[in-house]
Enzyme design. Structure first.
Site, PDB file in Angstrom:
ATOM      1  N   HIS A 115      14.778 -11.017  35.172  1.00  0.00           N
ATOM      2  CA  HIS A 115      15.054  -9.754  35.855  1.00  0.00           C
ATOM      3  C   HIS A 115      16.481  -9.299  35.572  1.00  0.00           C
ATOM      4  CE1 HIS A 115      16.665 -12.856  38.552  1.00  0.00           C
ATOM      5  NE2 HIS A 115      17.532 -11.925  38.951  1.00  0.00           N
TER       6      HIS A 115
ATOM      7  N   HIS B  76      22.515  -7.552  33.258  1.00  0.00           N
ATOM      8  CA  HIS B  76      22.032  -8.456  32.205  1.00  0.00           C
ATOM      9  C   HIS B  76      20.794  -9.214  32.678  1.00  0.00           C
ATOM     10  CE1 HIS B  76      24.743 -11.078  34.625  1.00  0.00           C
ATOM     11  NE2 HIS B  76      23.757 -11.947  34.451  1.00  0.00           N
TER      12      HIS B  76
ATOM     13  N   PRO C  24      10.735 -19.205  35.200  1.00  0.00           N
ATOM     14  CA  PRO C  24      11.743 -18.194  35.563  1.00  0.00           C
ATOM     15  C   PRO C  24      11.141 -16.825  35.809  1.00  0.00           C
ATOM     16  CG  PRO C  24      11.801 -18.604  33.209  1.00  0.00           C
ATOM     17  CD  PRO C  24      10.855 -19.608  33.785  1.00  0.00           C
TER      18      PRO C  24
ATOM     19  N   SER D 174      19.593  -7.992  37.718  1.00  0.00           N
ATOM     20  CA  SER D 174      20.119  -7.803  39.068  1.00  0.00           C
ATOM     21  C   SER D 174      20.807  -6.446  39.151  1.00  0.00           C
ATOM     22  CB  SER D 174      21.107  -8.911  39.418  1.00  0.00           C
ATOM     23  OG  SER D 174      20.432 -10.141  39.602  1.00  0.00           O
TER      24      SER D 174
ATOM     25  N   TYR E 213      15.300 -22.562  35.007  1.00  0.00           N
ATOM     26  CA  TYR E 213      14.139 -22.795  35.863  1.00  0.00           C
ATOM     27  C   TYR E 213      12.867 -22.948  35.024  1.00  0.00           C
ATOM     28  CZ  TYR E 213      17.631 -20.706  38.918  1.00  0.00           C
ATOM     29  OH  TYR E 213      18.801 -20.426  39.563  1.00  0.00           O
TER      30      TYR E 213
END
Length: 273
Positions: free
Chosen positions: A216, A128, A213, A218, A210
């Site tokens: 991405h 995700h 950001p 993972s 963040y």
């Protein structure tokens, strides 16, 4: 002789005492019952089976129980970022990715190459793009929290985004290191979604995402801070992506559904087409 003689007043006292004695005996019989009957009643109360609780009562509060354990050996050595407490639900918001066969084949090549470089990686159980940090929700916040998300997403539309460049990430505590593949298209739409999620977080006084950001997916992880070791082999791993079969591999996500995972519950929100 006066032997055996009693005055009328003494006879009245004896009669009254006799009546009181009979009353006391009758009250004792009513209150205490005879020992045999009392014993039988006690035995009956002991042997009489209790009725079982209705199933609805037994499961009434099952939703409030989040199965958790502090034993890291049961989670591949992973360590919690915060201590689990009853009634606290770990919560995060994300866009899911359903892997295709081509992606699965590439992932196995990446794991094999990383292992040859001395970095043993564990593939993610699910894939995700994160849109929030992991925060803690109290159980009674779950419904208003998800309703706030739902309201904020009313005008958000479905879109596509793509990834292609591998990067190394680690969590704030440096207890895990991740191999991820970074998003390079759809960044603006992802920021719009983060804005919606952040507003809900602020409403509940929770930490927002963040400021800059790196979106991405993972791919895999290992325990500990293996950032240096993983960066040493990142070029070799990137070569597998760039030279995959007929050309560079591009992971494409059809972002049509946002999800919120809180404890053992998952809430889905469809984006407008």
């Amino acid at each position: 002789m006066l032997v055996g003689y009693s005055s009328s007043s003494e006879e009245e006292d004896t009669e009254v005492c006799g009546e009181d004695s009979r009353k006391c005996q009758e009250e004792a019989t009513i209150n205490d019952e005879c020992p045999a009957r009392k014993r039988a009643k006690n035995e009956e109360s002991v042997t009489k089976p209790r009725l079982p609780l209705p199933g609805c009562l037994l499961t009434m509060f099952s939703d409030e129980l989040e199965p958790q354990t502090e034993d890291s050996s049961l989670h591949g050595g992973r360590i919690r970022s915060f201590k689990h407490e009853r009634g606290n639900w770990a919560t995060y918001v994300y866009l899911p990715y359903q892997p295709e066969e081509e992606f699965t084949e590439l992932l196995q090549e990446l794991l094999s190459t990383a292992g040859a470089c001395g970095v043993v990686l564990t593939p993610q159980e699910e894939f995700h793009i994160s849109l929030s940090q992991t925060v803690v929700l109290r159980h009674h916040w779950i419904h208003p929290f998800t309703q706030s998300l739902k309201s904020g997403l009313v005008h958000c539309k479905r879109f596509m985004c793509s990834t292609g460049k591998l990067r190394v990430y680690s969590n704030a505590e440096k207890t895990r290191t991740f191999l991820g593949i970074e998003v390079y298209t759809g960044h603006a739409q992802l920021m719009d979604l983060v804005g919606v999620v952040d507003r809900t977080m602020e409403e509940f006084h929770l930490e927002t995402f963040y400021k800059e950001p790196s979106f991405h997916v993972s791919l895999a992880w290992c325990v500990g801070d293996m950032t240096v070791e993983m960066k040493e082999c990142i070029q070799e791993l990137q070569r597998l992506v760039d030279e995959h079969e007929e050309g560079p591999f591009v992971l494409t996500l059809d972002c049509m559904e946002l999800r919120c995972r809180t404890g053992n519950k998952t809430f889905s929100f469809q984006l407008n087409s």
